[in-house]
Design an enzyme around this catalytic site. Structure first.
Site, PDB file in Angstrom:
ATOM      1  N   LEU A  37      13.322 119.800 -34.399  1.00  0.00           N
ATOM      2  CA  LEU A  37      13.900 119.641 -33.223  1.00  0.00           C
ATOM      3  C   LEU A  37      12.571 118.978 -32.199  1.00  0.00           C
ATOM      4  O   LEU A  37      13.053 118.056 -31.303  1.00  0.00           O
ATOM      5  CB  LEU A  37      14.222 120.958 -32.336  1.00  0.00           C
ATOM      6  CG  LEU A  37      15.496 121.607 -33.065  1.00  0.00           C
ATOM      7  CD1 LEU A  37      15.521 123.136 -32.343  1.00  0.00           C
ATOM      8  CD2 LEU A  37      16.669 120.514 -32.614  1.00  0.00           C
ATOM      9  N   GLY A  38      11.474 119.043 -32.451  1.00  0.00           N
ATOM     10  CA  GLY A  38      10.261 118.362 -31.751  1.00  0.00           C
ATOM     11  C   GLY A  38       9.090 118.948 -32.270  1.00  0.00           C
ATOM     12  O   GLY A  38       8.728 119.836 -33.074  1.00  0.00           O
ATOM     13  N   GLY A  41       1.590 119.980 -29.476  1.00  0.00           N
ATOM     14  CA  GLY A  41       0.266 120.382 -29.693  1.00  0.00           C
ATOM     15  C   GLY A  41       0.136 122.104 -30.182  1.00  0.00           C
ATOM     16  O   GLY A  41      -0.543 122.394 -30.941  1.00  0.00           O
ATOM     17  N   VAL A 111      18.713 127.122 -27.861  1.00  0.00           N
ATOM     18  CA  VAL A 111      19.347 126.535 -26.497  1.00  0.00           C
ATOM     19  C   VAL A 111      19.578 125.070 -26.587  1.00  0.00           C
ATOM     20  O   VAL A 111      18.605 124.280 -27.000  1.00  0.00           O
ATOM     21  CB  VAL A 111      18.201 126.897 -25.216  1.00  0.00           C
ATOM     22  CG1 VAL A 111      18.591 126.417 -24.036  1.00  0.00           C
ATOM     23  CG2 VAL A 111      17.774 128.244 -25.180  1.00  0.00           C
ATOM     24  N   ASP A 158       1.575 127.978 -18.481  1.00  0.00           N
ATOM     25  CA  ASP A 158       2.119 126.556 -18.353  1.00  0.00           C
ATOM     26  C   ASP A 158       3.210 126.451 -18.119  1.00  0.00           C
ATOM     27  O   ASP A 158       3.847 125.655 -18.969  1.00  0.00           O
ATOM     28  CB  ASP A 158       1.631 126.244 -20.072  1.00  0.00           C
ATOM     29  CG  ASP A 158       1.431 124.705 -20.349  1.00  0.00           C
ATOM     30  OD1 ASP A 158       1.222 123.926 -19.173  1.00  0.00           O
ATOM     31  OD2 ASP A 158       1.397 124.308 -21.312  1.00  0.00           O
ATOM     32  N   ALA A 162       9.173 120.835 -18.844  1.00  0.00           N
ATOM     33  CA  ALA A 162       9.480 120.447 -20.224  1.00  0.00           C
ATOM     34  C   ALA A 162       9.566 121.928 -20.839  1.00  0.00           C
ATOM     35  O   ALA A 162      10.115 122.285 -21.953  1.00  0.00           O
ATOM     36  CB  ALA A 162       8.344 119.898 -21.102  1.00  0.00           C
TER      37      ALA A 162
END
Length: 746
Positions: A37-38, A41, A111, A158, A162
């Site tokens: 999916l992605g 880091g 999600v 954080d 995103a």
């Protein structure tokens, strides 16, 4: 986006992107990886499907380097437990975490609506922001999620667009709680830090910065301790950006100056969030949420703005906010500009703008399981170890809802009776339902709590279970005990298990009726090079061509050639010419094919013994490929110790391994067994002494003699040497045999 692109800063940090840790089709725990999916880091995120529930989850696998840091692993597990307790509609819930093949992973709800960052790019006005009503709706949901996390003692650190995901319905969910803390702390320590800014300690090493700089609070930029108010700062930056399409770098104008018709109450809300001093910000997410709710919904356009209102805007025309910038070490701060002050109250309100009604009583809910979630007025409260939950209630009956795994949801009124300050919530256990465990050996015993069930012939066991966490123990002969914990969900119907088979015993001893022992050594499955290379010294034309060959299943083979005593006890006969020498430890010879494979032969007799002793093996002769594999014992030379012939008449290496016709002469008889060196698998006399009957490579009716004998020279005792014969071949005093045992399939 305004200014430089958003980036996450840590000095030093590797710039290399993580490699894929798993491939589509890999199974991690109970999850089958489907696709990436992605990447980021902090690892790789996969779409994974629960193998039993057939439900999609997000599998976040952390970098292998972090998994090798034991202090990080310890913090990760502790943080995973804390994050796993967060259950809120506006937080991406963690359902599981663990290790697989040395890799740490988190399992999160999937999600599927993309990130807030992606939503903004689709819904912003050209060069500007999104509709104020939508920004308000989403920010309220973000603050609701933050409030729940902060109450549980977790700070994000954080927060950015995103890290906010959206359902297809438009509902916002905050992701990556906990990872920001444990991951960045690990990198901070590797950079040389000796104390942790994340735990509130003082900082003793400079040059390390953690977080996404565009959304980082001043205290985080200056490596000072961060707490929940740092998340409030990030909410302020996000809100400003979503409304205006710009980030408040340097001297930032109030959003109402950039967005025509925007209610000035947005200016006050954002300014309090972005106070440089954390003490001047909203002190809690709940306080910020209360203030945000005071802004009229749909305040994105004020076509009704009167001239007086325009005059007010004109009066503050050059008002700006000053955005704090970090000062490089050793540099002298530039003189601060003094912009016209933005009209804000002299002191920040840290309480909700509409305080709750005066508290009349503190009410206790008791008898609750640990981890139960009590929902009151849209806020979730998690029950601790005491099993009690205290709520501040106004007068009159109040509605609450209690949810917890393994129990039916309960919803009802409390506090309706005058003077009542405590109530026991009558939770009911969810009725058990059948869960089918598969992949077990037949008759394996499955134990869960006080239930023990045997697997059927198909390897399935059916157990009645309630939803919740259970510990399963499975036992079966020849298998290692399996013990694991798992979560049973209301929809769990089938779970696949895998038990690891115990390794075979290295040796099997079969006792014959008179007590004589037959010893067999385990030969593992594997591969080897069959036959001889063209340049092998002493190579014969009957040798098989060299080829890599697989042995798919292991087997047991006799430690020695069958002795005269063993053959006599099995068959009642000793046909050997050398029996006159009076030593029955010599190998039996003068054995015909029918003496082995025919009715009443050695193979049939040994199988009768195995059956009587209830040993799970089938006796047989080895095939010639199996024989050569066992002879070589993992080596690749001409002899069973891996060496090659150096002398075809009197070879030093072969002298240590075999009884053969050295120097062209001959022995008087075969030697007693096991008088020469064994090979690496503990097998004696694989070369020389007597030639051994085997099934030929072309079939069981085409036997082949293997290993050479006491009557032949060195070239005929090589591992690849073979003599093709027929079942009718007349036996000689140089022909014997060695037996084999095949494990019976379970």
């Amino acid at each position: 986006m305004d200014g430089q692109p958003e980036k996450t800063v840590f000095v030093p940090r590797s710039s290399s992107a993580p490699k894929d840790l798993f491939q589509p089709g890999d199974v991690v725990g109970q999850y089958k990886v489907e696709r990436v999916l992605g990447k980021g880091g902090m690892g790789v995120v996969y779409l994974a499907k629960h193998t039993a529930l057939k439900k999609d989850f997000a599998l976040k696998v952390l970098p292998t380097l972090l998994a090798q840091d034991q202090s990080f692993v310890s913090r990760f597990k502790k943080e995973g437990v804390m994050v796993g307790r967060l259950k809120h509609n506006h937080i991406v819930n963690v359902t599981d975490f663990g290790e697989s093949e040395g890799k740490l992973y988190l399992v999160l709800e999937y999600v599927d609506g993309g990130s807030l960052e992606e939503w903004f790019e689709k819904n912003r006005k050209p060069g500007g922001g999104a509709r104020a009503a939508e920004v308000q709706r989403l920010t309220i949901q973000i603050l609701q999620g933050l409030a729940h996390a902060h109450e549980a003692g977790l700070v994000h650190r954080d927060l950015k667009p995103a890290n906010v995901l959206l359902e297809k319905t438009g509902e916002a969910k905050i992701s990556d709680f906990g990872l920001a803390r444990v991951g960045d702390e690990a990198e901070y320590r590797r950079a040389g830090g000796t104390a942790s800014p994340f735990a509130g300690d003082s900082v003793t090493t400079t040059g390390a910065m953690v977080g996404t700089i565009d959304f980082m609070s001043p205290e985080a930029r200056n490596m000072q301790p961060s707490d929940a108010r740092s998340d409030i700062w990030a909410v302020g930056v996000m809100t400003y950006y979503l409304l205006t399409g710009k980030k408040p770098h340097g001297f930032a104008e109030p959003p109402s100056r950039l967005v025509p018709g925007l209610d000035p109450k947005w200016d006050k809300f954002i300014k309090v969030c972005l106070a440089v001093d954390p003490a001047q910000r909203y002190q809690t997410a709940a306080a910020a949420l209360a203030a945000l709710r005071q802004i009229p919904q749909g305040s994105g356009g004020r076509s009704w703005l009167a001239p007086v209102g325009l005059a007010v805007v004109a009066a503050i025309g050059v008002a700006v906010w000053q955005w704090p910038r970090p000062v490089p070490a050793g540099a002298t701060p530039a003189p601060a500009m003094k912009p016209e002050p933005f009209p804000v109250p002299p002191k920040v309100e840290t309480k909700p703008m509409q305080p709750a009604a005066p508290i009349q009583r503190r009410f206790a809910l008791t008898g609750l399981p640990v981890g139960a979630v009590v929902t009151y007025r849209d806020r979730n409260h998690t029950v601790g170890a005491s099993g009690r939950m205290l709520l501040d209630l106004p007068p009159g009956p109040q509605m609450v809802r209690v949810t917890t795994p393994g129990y039916l949801d309960w919803e009802g009124e409390i506090g309706g009776t005058a003077g009542e300050l405590e109530v026991v919530i009558p939770l009911q256990l969810v009725p058990p339902h059948p869960v089918r465990f598969t992949g077990l050996p037949a008759q394996a015993q499955v134990k869960i709590a006080d239930q023990t069930v045997a697997a059927d012939a198909t390897g399935a066991a059916l157990v009645e279970l309630r939803p919740g966490h259970v510990t399963l123990t499975a036992t079966a002969p020849k298998y290692e005990t399996l013990e694991l914990g798992m979560d049973i969900l209301p929809g769990t119907e089938t779970l696949a298990l895998a038990m690891k088979r115990l390794p075979p015993a290295p040796e099997v001893v079969v006792k014959l009726p008179d007590g004589t022992a037959l010893k067999f050594k385990w030969v593992p499955a594997g591969s080897f090079y069959l036959g001889s290379p063209a340049d092998e010294r002493g190579r014969q034309r009957n040798d098989l061509p060299r080829a890599k060959t697989e042995i798919p299943k292991g087997f047991y083979i006799a430690e020695t050639e069958t002795t005269q005593r063993q053959h006599r006890v099995l068959t009642g006969k000793n046909p050997s010419t050398s029996r006159a020498l009076g030593d029955e430890t010599r190998p039996v010879e003068q054995v015909a094919w029918r003496d082995l494979t025919g009715p009443g032969g050695a193979i049939e007799k040994l199988n009768e013994v195995l059956h009587r002793l209830e040993l799970p093996y089938q006796a047989d002769l080895p095939g010639e490929v199996e024989w050569e594999y066992a002879c070589r014992a993992g080596t690749d030379g001409a002899l069973s110790d891996g060496s090659n012939l150096t002398n075809e008449r009197d070879d030093p290496a072969l002298n240590a391994l075999a009884v053969y016709a050295r120097g062209g002469g001959s022995q008087d008889a075969p030697s007693p067994v096991a008088k020469r060196k064994a090979n690496a698998w503990g097998l004696f006399d694989m070369q020389g002494n007597v030639a051994e009957w085997t099934y030929g490579i072309r079939g069981k009716r085409e036997p082949v003699l293997r290993g050479g004998s006491w009557k032949v020279g060195a070239v005929h005792c090589r591992a690849a040497s073979r003599v093709e014969v027929t079942p009718e071949t007349r036996p000689t005093d140089a022909m014997g045999y060695r037996l084999l045992l095949r494990p019976l399939e379970d």
